[in-house]
Design an enzyme around this catalytic site. Sequence first.
Site, PDB file in Angstrom:
ATOM      1  N   THR A  16      -9.985   5.503  -1.029  1.00  0.00           N
ATOM      2  CA  THR A  16      -9.764   5.048  -2.403  1.00  0.00           C
ATOM      3  C   THR A  16     -10.339   6.061  -3.373  1.00  0.00           C
ATOM      4  O   THR A  16     -11.427   6.598  -3.155  1.00  0.00           O
ATOM      5  CB  THR A  16     -10.352   3.642  -2.655  1.00  0.00           C
ATOM      6  OG1 THR A  16     -10.211   3.339  -4.045  1.00  0.00           O
ATOM      7  CG2 THR A  16     -11.803   3.510  -2.262  1.00  0.00           C
ATOM      8  N   SER A  17      -9.578   6.317  -4.450  1.00  0.00           N
ATOM      9  CA  SER A  17     -10.035   7.300  -5.436  1.00  0.00           C
ATOM     10  C   SER A  17     -11.137   6.708  -6.305  1.00  0.00           C
ATOM     11  O   SER A  17     -11.748   7.417  -7.097  1.00  0.00           O
ATOM     12  CB  SER A  17      -8.869   7.742  -6.316  1.00  0.00           C
ATOM     13  OG  SER A  17      -8.337   6.633  -6.998  1.00  0.00           O
ATOM     14  N   HIS A  60      -4.626  -6.583  -4.651  1.00  0.00           N
ATOM     15  CA  HIS A  60      -3.513  -6.252  -5.545  1.00  0.00           C
ATOM     16  C   HIS A  60      -2.194  -6.860  -5.078  1.00  0.00           C
ATOM     17  O   HIS A  60      -1.125  -6.350  -5.413  1.00  0.00           O
ATOM     18  CB  HIS A  60      -3.388  -4.723  -5.682  1.00  0.00           C
ATOM     19  CG  HIS A  60      -4.533  -4.099  -6.432  1.00  0.00           C
ATOM     20  ND1 HIS A  60      -4.827  -2.760  -6.390  1.00  0.00           N
ATOM     21  CD2 HIS A  60      -5.459  -4.650  -7.259  1.00  0.00           C
ATOM     22  CE1 HIS A  60      -5.890  -2.514  -7.159  1.00  0.00           C
ATOM     23  NE2 HIS A  60      -6.296  -3.640  -7.680  1.00  0.00           N
ATOM     24  N   CYS A 116       8.159 -15.926  -8.899  1.00  0.00           N
ATOM     25  CA  CYS A 116       8.993 -16.245 -10.047  1.00  0.00           C
ATOM     26  C   CYS A 116       8.265 -15.854 -11.331  1.00  0.00           C
ATOM     27  O   CYS A 116       7.062 -16.126 -11.469  1.00  0.00           O
ATOM     28  CB  CYS A 116       9.244 -17.755  -9.982  1.00  0.00           C
ATOM     29  SG  CYS A 116       9.929 -18.441 -11.461  1.00  0.00           S
ATOM     30  N   ASN A 118      -4.402  -2.075  -1.081  1.00  0.00           N
ATOM     31  CA  ASN A 118      -3.038  -1.751  -0.661  1.00  0.00           C
ATOM     32  C   ASN A 118      -2.162  -2.991  -0.695  1.00  0.00           C
ATOM     33  O   ASN A 118      -2.633  -4.111  -0.497  1.00  0.00           O
ATOM     34  CB  ASN A 118      -3.034  -1.162   0.751  1.00  0.00           C
ATOM     35  CG  ASN A 118      -3.780   0.156   0.790  1.00  0.00           C
ATOM     36  OD1 ASN A 118      -4.048   0.737  -0.254  1.00  0.00           O
ATOM     37  ND2 ASN A 118      -4.129   0.604   1.974  1.00  0.00           N
ATOM     38  N   ASN A 154     -13.197   9.899   2.921  1.00  0.00           N
ATOM     39  CA  ASN A 154     -12.173  10.449   2.030  1.00  0.00           C
ATOM     40  C   ASN A 154     -12.161  11.967   2.215  1.00  0.00           C
ATOM     41  O   ASN A 154     -13.223  12.569   2.330  1.00  0.00           O
ATOM     42  CB  ASN A 154     -12.515  10.104   0.564  1.00  0.00           C
ATOM     43  CG  ASN A 154     -11.314  10.165  -0.359  1.00  0.00           C
ATOM     44  OD1 ASN A 154     -10.570  11.143  -0.353  1.00  0.00           O
ATOM     45  ND2 ASN A 154     -11.130   9.119  -1.145  1.00  0.00           N
ATOM     46  N   CYS A 186      14.387 -22.295 -10.507  1.00  0.00           N
ATOM     47  CA  CYS A 186      14.602 -22.386 -11.961  1.00  0.00           C
ATOM     48  C   CYS A 186      15.522 -21.312 -12.521  1.00  0.00           C
ATOM     49  O   CYS A 186      15.853 -21.331 -13.701  1.00  0.00           O
ATOM     50  CB  CYS A 186      13.269 -22.359 -12.694  1.00  0.00           C
ATOM     51  SG  CYS A 186      12.502 -20.743 -12.676  1.00  0.00           S
ATOM     52  N   TYR A 196      10.386  -0.869  -6.359  1.00  0.00           N
ATOM     53  CA  TYR A 196       9.694  -1.646  -5.325  1.00  0.00           C
ATOM     54  C   TYR A 196      10.560  -1.784  -4.069  1.00  0.00           C
ATOM     55  O   TYR A 196      10.044  -1.793  -2.958  1.00  0.00           O
ATOM     56  CB  TYR A 196       9.237  -3.013  -5.857  1.00  0.00           C
ATOM     57  CG  TYR A 196       7.917  -2.875  -6.582  1.00  0.00           C
ATOM     58  CD1 TYR A 196       6.716  -2.868  -5.883  1.00  0.00           C
ATOM     59  CD2 TYR A 196       7.873  -2.672  -7.957  1.00  0.00           C
ATOM     60  CE1 TYR A 196       5.511  -2.681  -6.539  1.00  0.00           C
ATOM     61  CE2 TYR A 196       6.675  -2.488  -8.622  1.00  0.00           C
ATOM     62  CZ  TYR A 196       5.482  -2.491  -7.900  1.00  0.00           C
ATOM     63  OH  TYR A 196       4.291  -2.284  -8.535  1.00  0.00           O
ATOM     64  N   ASP A 242       0.737  -3.031   1.160  1.00  0.00           N
ATOM     65  CA  ASP A 242       1.738  -2.743   2.191  1.00  0.00           C
ATOM     66  C   ASP A 242       1.632  -3.608   3.444  1.00  0.00           C
ATOM     67  O   ASP A 242       2.502  -3.542   4.318  1.00  0.00           O
ATOM     68  CB  ASP A 242       1.690  -1.251   2.569  1.00  0.00           C
ATOM     69  CG  ASP A 242       0.303  -0.789   3.031  1.00  0.00           C
ATOM     70  OD1 ASP A 242      -0.472  -1.605   3.555  1.00  0.00           O
ATOM     71  OD2 ASP A 242       0.004   0.418   2.862  1.00  0.00           O
TER      72      ASP A 242
HETATM   73  P1  NAD Z   1      -5.265   6.450  -5.142  1.00  0.00           P
HETATM   74  O1  NAD Z   1      -3.849   6.894  -4.986  1.00  0.00           O
HETATM   75  O2  NAD Z   1      -5.849   6.411  -6.496  1.00  0.00           O
HETATM   76  O3  NAD Z   1      -6.213   7.389  -4.284  1.00  0.00           O
HETATM   77  C1  NAD Z   1      -6.001   7.681  -2.948  1.00  0.00           C
HETATM   78  C2  NAD Z   1      -7.286   8.232  -2.368  1.00  0.00           C
HETATM   79  O4  NAD Z   1      -7.088   8.404  -0.970  1.00  0.00           O
HETATM   80  C3  NAD Z   1      -7.681   9.622  -2.915  1.00  0.00           C
HETATM   81  O5  NAD Z   1      -9.054   9.625  -3.224  1.00  0.00           O
HETATM   82  C4  NAD Z   1      -7.387  10.571  -1.741  1.00  0.00           C
HETATM   83  O6  NAD Z   1      -8.272  11.667  -1.694  1.00  0.00           O
HETATM   84  C5  NAD Z   1      -7.588   9.650  -0.569  1.00  0.00           C
HETATM   85  N1  NAD Z   1      -6.859  10.015   0.646  1.00  0.00           N
HETATM   86  C6  NAD Z   1      -5.669  10.654   0.751  1.00  0.00           C
HETATM   87  N2  NAD Z   1      -5.310  10.763   2.034  1.00  0.00           N
HETATM   88  C7  NAD Z   1      -6.294  10.159   2.762  1.00  0.00           C
HETATM   89  C8  NAD Z   1      -6.504   9.934   4.149  1.00  0.00           C
HETATM   90  N3  NAD Z   1      -5.611  10.332   5.058  1.00  0.00           N
HETATM   91  N4  NAD Z   1      -7.611   9.263   4.532  1.00  0.00           N
HETATM   92  C9  NAD Z   1      -8.527   8.841   3.624  1.00  0.00           C
HETATM   93  N5  NAD Z   1      -8.384   9.034   2.301  1.00  0.00           N
HETATM   94  C10 NAD Z   1      -7.285   9.680   1.874  1.00  0.00           C
HETATM   95  O7  NAD Z   1      -5.339   5.058  -4.434  1.00  0.00           O
HETATM   96  P2  NAD Z   1      -6.229   3.775  -4.724  1.00  0.00           P
HETATM   97  O8  NAD Z   1      -7.655   4.168  -4.885  1.00  0.00           O
HETATM   98  O9  NAD Z   1      -5.850   2.825  -3.658  1.00  0.00           O
HETATM   99  O10 NAD Z   1      -5.759   3.180  -6.138  1.00  0.00           O
HETATM  100  C11 NAD Z   1      -4.468   3.199  -6.639  1.00  0.00           C
HETATM  101  C12 NAD Z   1      -3.680   1.911  -6.658  1.00  0.00           C
HETATM  102  O11 NAD Z   1      -2.472   2.230  -6.031  1.00  0.00           O
HETATM  103  C13 NAD Z   1      -4.167   0.733  -5.909  1.00  0.00           C
HETATM  104  O12 NAD Z   1      -4.305  -0.263  -6.841  1.00  0.00           O
HETATM  105  C14 NAD Z   1      -3.044   0.298  -4.942  1.00  0.00           C
HETATM  106  O13 NAD Z   1      -2.702  -1.046  -5.162  1.00  0.00           O
HETATM  107  C15 NAD Z   1      -1.893   1.139  -5.316  1.00  0.00           C
HETATM  108  N6  NAD Z   1      -1.115   1.743  -4.207  1.00  0.00           N
HETATM  109  C16 NAD Z   1      -0.967   1.119  -3.011  1.00  0.00           C
HETATM  110  C17 NAD Z   1      -0.262   1.736  -1.966  1.00  0.00           C
HETATM  111  C18 NAD Z   1      -0.133   1.030  -0.632  1.00  0.00           C
HETATM  112  O14 NAD Z   1      -0.159  -0.188  -0.574  1.00  0.00           O
HETATM  113  N7  NAD Z   1      -0.026   1.767   0.469  1.00  0.00           N
HETATM  114  C19 NAD Z   1       0.302   2.986  -2.160  1.00  0.00           C
HETATM  115  C20 NAD Z   1       0.155   3.600  -3.430  1.00  0.00           C
HETATM  116  C21 NAD Z   1      -0.569   2.974  -4.424  1.00  0.00           C
END
Ligand code: NAD
Length: 257
Positions: free
Chosen positions: A196-197, A125, A133, A108, A221, A158, A73, A110
């Site tokens: 999102t996937s 998330h 803690c 996300n 996407n 704590c 992290y 971030d």
């Molecule tokens: P995922 O990694 O499962 O999927 C990413 C999706 O984004 C894919 O479908 C891909 O085709 C698409 N993609 C890639 N580049 C793109 C672009 N430039 N524009 C639009 N779409 C694009 O991500 P998810 O669905 O968010 O789920 C995974 C988990 O990962 C989440 O719970 C999240 O909390 C966590 N995560 C967060 C971050 C972050 O905060 N940036 C990074 C990695 C993972």
Amino acid sequence: MGPDPNFLIPPDLIQALDRSRHAVVMTGSGTSAESGIPTFRNAQTGLWAKYRPEDLATPEAFERDPQLVWEWYAWRRELVGAAEPNPGHIAIAELNDLLPHLTLITQNVDGLHQRAGSPRVIEFHGNLMRSRCTAGHPADEIDKIDNTGETPPRCRQCGAMLRPDVVWFGEAIPAVALATALKAVEDCDILLAIGTSAVVQPAAGLAMQAKQHGALLVEVNPEPTPLTRDVDFVLTGSSGRIMPELVNALRSRQDHA
Ligand code: NAD
């Protein structure tokens, strides 16, 4: 990369957005890909290439090796700290000026939507810039924790270990975020699923819930997802390219109304 002259946002979609009473935008890690933050499905780099995120972002991994998980992290925080919101984040923030009611739900962790100017972001998330803690004391900004040289650092109240304030695989979504998101998807008339996937539940189910309540679905996407066959508008491409185009099209419709 400039705008693609061959790409056209469907006029029906712009009309639907213009008439929308309540829109929901739901984002995943693809939205931050163009800021240089790897998605979970992309390969990790350097030291971390040998680990799968699914094996690090779990309560079991933290129990087994808290130092490893904390350091992963810390690496991700460094990436995020050096990153900037991209045109997709900025366009999503600008939608607030063009729509009467917008709810933004992000998976996300971030904080880039907030940095781009989006208000009231529902963090499904959590956020990796906060820690909390392990014995239950509240979250704190990561730069405010005591540095005692231990990894992970300790709670100042704590002495228990701190952990990132994120939702790991197998953990529950924060109750307020979940309730607010459910209310929004049941009320909205259009939902945009961006980057999102659509495989991580329960976030992935939100879009279908919106559809069951009568909302139009839009997907942004570059790749198809399990959601693709159920959406009304598929915008194939990156959010950093498509979202600014969508905002421009909506703005010019409203300017000429
Ligand atoms: P995922 O990694 O499962 O999927 C990413 C999706 O984004 C894919 O479908 C891909 O085709 C698409 N993609 C890639 N580049 C793109 C672009 N430039 N524009 C639009 N779409 C694009 O991500 P998810 O669905 O968010 O789920 C995974 C988990 O990962 C989440 O719970 C999240 O909390 C966590 N995560 C967060 C971050 C972050 O905060 N940036 C990074 C990695 C993972």
